[in-house]
Design an enzyme around this catalytic site. Structure first.
Site, PDB file in Angstrom:
ATOM      1  N   TYR A   1      39.850  31.158  24.536  1.00 29.00           N
ATOM      2  CA  TYR A   1      38.493  30.975  24.962  1.00 29.00           C
ATOM      3  C   TYR A   1      37.284  31.836  24.461  1.00 29.00           C
ATOM      4  CZ  TYR A   1      34.627  30.980  28.791  1.00 29.00           C
ATOM      5  OH  TYR A   1      33.638  30.863  29.515  1.00 29.00           O
TER       6      TYR A   1
ATOM      7  N   ASP B   1      47.106  33.091  16.280  1.00 29.57           N
ATOM      8  CA  ASP B   1      47.334  32.970  17.835  1.00 29.57           C
ATOM      9  C   ASP B   1      48.701  32.258  17.988  1.00 29.57           C
ATOM     10  OD1 ASP B   1      47.033  31.772  20.528  1.00 29.57           O
ATOM     11  OD2 ASP B   1      44.702  32.272  20.236  1.00 29.57           O
TER      12      ASP B   1
ATOM     13  N   SER C   1      46.438  28.601  24.516  1.00 24.72           N
ATOM     14  CA  SER C   1      45.475  27.866  23.886  1.00 24.72           C
ATOM     15  C   SER C   1      46.162  26.577  23.290  1.00 24.72           C
ATOM     16  CB  SER C   1      44.887  28.646  22.758  1.00 24.72           C
ATOM     17  OG  SER C   1      45.706  29.331  22.055  1.00 24.72           O
TER      18      SER C   1
ATOM     19  N   LYS D   1      45.909  37.678  30.483  1.00 28.44           N
ATOM     20  CA  LYS D   1      44.762  38.047  31.087  1.00 28.44           C
ATOM     21  C   LYS D   1      44.683  37.538  32.376  1.00 28.44           C
ATOM     22  CE  LYS D   1      41.935  33.756  30.208  1.00 28.44           C
ATOM     23  NZ  LYS D   1      40.876  33.259  29.854  1.00 28.44           N
TER      24      LYS D   1
ATOM     25  N   SER E   1      37.210  45.462  29.407  1.00 31.78           N
ATOM     26  CA  SER E   1      36.957  44.707  30.681  1.00 31.78           C
ATOM     27  C   SER E   1      36.229  45.544  31.499  1.00 31.78           C
ATOM     28  CB  SER E   1      38.353  43.997  31.140  1.00 31.78           C
ATOM     29  OG  SER E   1      37.949  43.672  32.499  1.00 31.78           O
TER      30      SER E   1
ATOM     31  N   TYR F   1      47.421  44.220  34.545  1.00 34.48           N
ATOM     32  CA  TYR F   1      46.420  43.600  33.530  1.00 34.48           C
ATOM     33  C   TYR F   1      45.329  44.755  33.341  1.00 34.48           C
ATOM     34  CZ  TYR F   1      42.373  41.672  31.500  1.00 34.48           C
ATOM     35  OH  TYR F   1      41.251  41.226  30.973  1.00 34.48           O
TER      36      TYR F   1
ATOM     37  N   LYS G   1      44.359  47.403  29.659  1.00 36.46           N
ATOM     38  CA  LYS G   1      42.910  47.438  29.337  1.00 36.46           C
ATOM     39  C   LYS G   1      42.796  48.894  29.210  1.00 36.46           C
ATOM     40  CE  LYS G   1      42.342  43.361  28.272  1.00 36.46           C
ATOM     41  NZ  LYS G   1      42.447  42.967  26.883  1.00 36.46           N
TER      42      LYS G   1
ATOM     43  N   ASN H   1      40.053  32.002  38.489  1.00 38.11           N
ATOM     44  CA  ASN H   1      38.685  32.414  38.208  1.00 38.11           C
ATOM     45  C   ASN H   1      37.609  31.497  38.888  1.00 38.11           C
ATOM     46  OD1 ASN H   1      39.749  33.578  35.397  1.00 38.11           O
ATOM     47  ND2 ASN H   1      38.777  34.946  36.713  1.00 38.11           N
TER      48      ASN H   1
ATOM     49  N   GLY I   1      42.016  42.914  46.644  1.00 41.08           N
ATOM     50  CA  GLY I   1      41.509  43.728  45.363  1.00 41.08           C
ATOM     51  C   GLY I   1      40.225  43.468  44.628  1.00 41.08           C
TER      52      GLY I   1
HETATM   53  P1  NAD Z   1      42.580  33.442  26.199  1.00 38.88           P
HETATM   54  O1  NAD Z   1      43.981  33.392  26.972  1.00 38.88           O
HETATM   55  O2  NAD Z   1      41.757  32.143  26.417  1.00 38.88           O
HETATM   56  O3  NAD Z   1      42.708  34.065  24.716  1.00 38.88           O
HETATM   57  C1  NAD Z   1      43.655  34.874  24.277  1.00 38.88           C
HETATM   58  C2  NAD Z   1      44.208  34.225  23.197  1.00 38.88           C
HETATM   59  O4  NAD Z   1      45.519  34.940  22.479  1.00 38.88           O
HETATM   60  C3  NAD Z   1      45.273  32.906  23.661  1.00 38.88           C
HETATM   61  O5  NAD Z   1      44.728  32.098  22.746  1.00 38.88           O
HETATM   62  C4  NAD Z   1      46.664  33.302  23.376  1.00 38.88           C
HETATM   63  O6  NAD Z   1      47.508  32.093  23.103  1.00 38.88           O
HETATM   64  C5  NAD Z   1      46.687  34.347  22.429  1.00 38.88           C
HETATM   65  N1  NAD Z   1      47.719  35.272  22.547  1.00 38.88           N
HETATM   66  C6  NAD Z   1      48.213  35.997  23.724  1.00 38.88           C
HETATM   67  N2  NAD Z   1      49.164  36.862  23.479  1.00 38.88           N
HETATM   68  C7  NAD Z   1      49.575  36.528  21.865  1.00 38.88           C
HETATM   69  C8  NAD Z   1      50.320  36.971  21.226  1.00 38.88           C
HETATM   70  N3  NAD Z   1      51.252  37.873  21.535  1.00 38.88           N
HETATM   71  N4  NAD Z   1      50.166  36.831  19.955  1.00 38.88           N
HETATM   72  C9  NAD Z   1      49.289  35.930  19.252  1.00 38.88           C
HETATM   73  N5  NAD Z   1      48.509  35.173  20.458  1.00 38.88           N
HETATM   74  C10 NAD Z   1      48.258  35.788  21.620  1.00 38.88           C
HETATM   75  O7  NAD Z   1      41.769  34.741  26.871  1.00 38.88           O
HETATM   76  P2  NAD Z   1      40.350  35.124  26.774  1.00 38.88           P
HETATM   77  O8  NAD Z   1      39.451  34.729  27.979  1.00 38.88           O
HETATM   78  O9  NAD Z   1      39.591  34.459  25.560  1.00 38.88           O
HETATM   79  O10 NAD Z   1      40.266  36.745  26.517  1.00 38.88           O
HETATM   80  C11 NAD Z   1      40.336  37.193  25.305  1.00 38.88           C
HETATM   81  C12 NAD Z   1      40.452  38.841  25.406  1.00 38.88           C
HETATM   82  O11 NAD Z   1      39.434  39.253  26.439  1.00 38.88           O
HETATM   83  C13 NAD Z   1      41.631  39.051  26.330  1.00 38.88           C
HETATM   84  O12 NAD Z   1      42.105  40.315  25.533  1.00 38.88           O
HETATM   85  C14 NAD Z   1      41.075  39.487  27.616  1.00 38.88           C
HETATM   86  O13 NAD Z   1      42.170  40.454  28.295  1.00 38.88           O
HETATM   87  C15 NAD Z   1      39.790  39.903  27.343  1.00 38.88           C
HETATM   88  N6  NAD Z   1      38.892  39.790  28.560  1.00 38.88           N
HETATM   89  C16 NAD Z   1      38.817  38.437  29.072  1.00 38.88           C
HETATM   90  C17 NAD Z   1      37.779  38.354  30.031  1.00 38.88           C
HETATM   91  C18 NAD Z   1      37.945  36.981  31.058  1.00 38.88           C
HETATM   92  O14 NAD Z   1      37.421  37.038  32.024  1.00 38.88           O
HETATM   93  N7  NAD Z   1      38.048  35.962  30.128  1.00 38.88           N
HETATM   94  C19 NAD Z   1      37.169  39.496  30.769  1.00 38.88           C
HETATM   95  C20 NAD Z   1      37.449  40.754  30.170  1.00 38.88           C
HETATM   96  C21 NAD Z   1      38.231  40.900  28.944  1.00 38.88           C
HETATM   97  N1  UFG Z   2      36.061  33.514  43.798  1.00 31.90           N
HETATM   98  C1  UFG Z   2      36.187  32.738  44.946  1.00 31.90           C
HETATM   99  N2  UFG Z   2      37.025  31.707  44.916  1.00 31.90           N
HETATM  100  C2  UFG Z   2      37.871  31.407  44.034  1.00 31.90           C
HETATM  101  C3  UFG Z   2      37.939  32.355  42.729  1.00 31.90           C
HETATM  102  C4  UFG Z   2      36.925  33.520  42.977  1.00 31.90           C
HETATM  103  O1  UFG Z   2      35.606  32.820  45.761  1.00 31.90           O
HETATM  104  O2  UFG Z   2      38.327  30.460  44.060  1.00 31.90           O
HETATM  105  C5  UFG Z   2      35.138  34.900  44.039  1.00 31.90           C
HETATM  106  C6  UFG Z   2      35.898  36.232  43.724  1.00 31.90           C
HETATM  107  O3  UFG Z   2      36.392  36.353  45.197  1.00 31.90           O
HETATM  108  C7  UFG Z   2      34.959  36.980  42.975  1.00 31.90           C
HETATM  109  C8  UFG Z   2      34.112  36.373  42.278  1.00 31.90           C
HETATM  110  O4  UFG Z   2      34.613  34.757  42.635  1.00 31.90           O
HETATM  111  O5  UFG Z   2      34.270  37.609  44.171  1.00 31.90           O
HETATM  112  C9  UFG Z   2      34.753  36.337  40.813  1.00 31.90           C
HETATM  113  O6  UFG Z   2      35.977  35.903  40.626  1.00 31.90           O
HETATM  114  P1  UFG Z   2      36.898  35.760  39.499  1.00 31.90           P
HETATM  115  O7  UFG Z   2      38.200  35.654  39.536  1.00 31.90           O
HETATM  116  O8  UFG Z   2      35.981  34.761  38.629  1.00 31.90           O
HETATM  117  O9  UFG Z   2      36.424  37.099  38.449  1.00 31.90           O
HETATM  118  P2  UFG Z   2      36.743  38.636  38.747  1.00 31.90           P
HETATM  119  O10 UFG Z   2      35.429  39.149  39.106  1.00 31.90           O
HETATM  120  O11 UFG Z   2      37.513  38.642  40.059  1.00 31.90           O
HETATM  121  O12 UFG Z   2      37.587  39.178  37.639  1.00 31.90           O
HETATM  122  C10 UFG Z   2      37.028  39.333  36.166  1.00 31.90           C
HETATM  123  C11 UFG Z   2      37.824  39.140  35.195  1.00 31.90           C
HETATM  124  C12 UFG Z   2      39.113  39.781  35.079  1.00 31.90           C
HETATM  125  C13 UFG Z   2      38.653  41.291  35.300  1.00 31.90           C
HETATM  126  C14 UFG Z   2      37.810  41.537  36.617  1.00 31.90           C
HETATM  127  C15 UFG Z   2      37.241  43.096  36.588  1.00 31.90           C
HETATM  128  O13 UFG Z   2      38.442  37.505  35.347  1.00 31.90           O
HETATM  129  O14 UFG Z   2      39.625  39.684  33.913  1.00 31.90           O
HETATM  130  O15 UFG Z   2      36.674  40.563  36.636  1.00 31.90           O
HETATM  131  O16 UFG Z   2      36.712  43.083  37.788  1.00 31.90           O
HETATM  132  F1  UFG Z   2      40.051  42.281  35.347  1.00 31.90           F
END
Ligand code: NAD
Ligand code: UFG
Length: 335
Positions: A12, A32, A37, A85, A125, A150, A154, A199, A295
């Protein structure tokens, strides 16, 4: 820095960052394992940019493969996205998370050291701040023990990098993302949630599309203006652009370690997000209020002024744009 290795480059945030890098004229090597993905993302990137990255389908747990990639393509900088993630899944399969996220990181910095590639951007994160009530959160906010495996990966990832720079000539930029949502304006790339989304925004768009029957808002009895949780939502395109700024910073400055919060710097409640989605897309969403989710932090948003000041980066895209693009992406999924 012209040649950039992007791990998780078809994911993503990775795919949106690859687009920005290509648009800046960089040469991109994406690796990747397609665990979360789809290979079609590659041709979608090409549709957007007119060219695509060098792509290696492979696992960062495979150190010999990493060596081959570094040897063949000689990257000058690394953006490390590849990780699992899903917070909920990590509580069911903690060891799988430690292995992928921590062994993956360790392999990568090990090979980077062998090949003397020291510019490193890490996807962290806001989860490292834990359950804090001090919003807006600055980078100097004390870190807390994570509430999920998770989050632990981080926190430990950051600690390993913090330690590493004391002994090796790495320049590490730790980017702490708040809540990335939305999709590319072309609707050619976006988030691909596998199974039932945990999410908020994918759940909203799938409910609007009729894939899910009803969105449950987890709690409306919090001590916030409308009783629902507050988060700092950031458009994934804005987030992707910050990675270019982070690389520029690493290329032009002498430092060991930097941390940046990446958020809009303001909070929106879950209910506001739902109403914004309905309004901008003219869609009625089936939702109800349910129990709190274990949580969940009550409210958290970033003080993102350091990224503004030091990286010359700030968000440009509104919550409305996030909701429009997320819906446009959802509507074309499956085409
Ligand atoms: P994502 O799952 O869409 O992308 C991660 C990609 O890494 C995927 O395409 C997956 O196939 C690949 N991957 C996973 N393990 C692998 C491995 N061992 N070798 C090769 N490829 C591998 O996730 P994203 O939302 O794009 O997140 C990217 C990064 O950002 C992650 O490290 C995630 O923890 C961090 N992050 C994401 C969020 C969020 O809400 N999306 C928030 C904070 C941090
Ligand atoms: N929520 C709902 N209904 C749903 C899904 C989510 O009400 O079906 C609410 C949750 O309770 C929260 C808000 O929407 O209040 C956002 O929730 P998300 O799951 O989208 O995101 P979070 O803030 O819980 O999680 C994000 C990232 C994680 C990270 C975390 C740290 O997705 O990777 O923030 O706080 F670890």
């Amino acid at each position: 820095m012209n040649k950039i290795l992007v791990t998780g480059g078809l994911g993503y945030i990775g795919s949106h960052t690859v687009v920005e890098l290509l648009e800046q004229g960089k040469e991109v090597i994406a690796i990747d394992n397609l665990n979360n993905s789809d290979i079609r993302v590659l041709s979608r990137i090409e549709q957007i940019c007119g060219r695509k990255p060098i792509f290696i389908e492979g696992d960062i747990l495979d150190k010999d493969l990493l060596r081959k990639v570094f040897d063949e393509h000689k990257p000058e900088g690394i953006i490390h996205f590849a990780a699992y993630k899903a917070v909920g899944e990590s509580t069911e399969k903690p060891v799988m998370y430690y292995e992928n996220n921590l062994s993956g990181l360790i392999n990568l910095i090990g090979v980077a050291e062998e090949f003397e590639v020291y510019n490193f951007v890490f996807s962290s994160s806001c989860t490292v701040y834990g359950d804090t009530s001090n919003s807006p959160i600055g980078e100097d906010e004390p870190l807390q023990l994570a509430i999920s495996p998770y989050g632990t990966t981080k926190l430990l990832g950051e600690k390993i990098l913090q330690d590493l720079v004391n002994f090796k000539p790495f320049k590490v930029v730790n980017l702490r993302y708040f809540n990335p949502v939305g999709a590319h304006p072309s609707a050619l790339i976006g988030e691909l949630p596998l199974g039932v989304p945990s999410n908020l925004v994918p759940y909203i768009t799938q409910t609007a599309a009729g894939i899910r029957e009803q969105l449950v808002i987890f709690g409306n009895d919090y001590n916030t203006p409308d009783g629902t949780n507050i988060r700092d939502f950031i458009h994934v395109v804005d987030l992707a652009k910050a990675h270019i700024k982070a690389l520029d910073y690493a290329a032009n400055n002498d430092f060991k370690l930097e941390y940046f919060n990446l958020g809009a710097g303001k909070g929106h409640s879950v209910l506001e997000v739902v109403k914004c989605f309905e309004r901008v897309n003219d869609v009625k969403l089936n939702y109800r209020f349910g129990e709190r989710r274990a949580g969940d932090v009550v409210q958290i948003w970033a003080d993102a002024s350091k990224a503004d000041r030091v990286l010359d980066w700030r968000t440009e895209l509104s919550l409305e744009t996030m909701m429009e693009s997320a819906w446009k992406w959802q509507q074309q999924l499956g085409d």
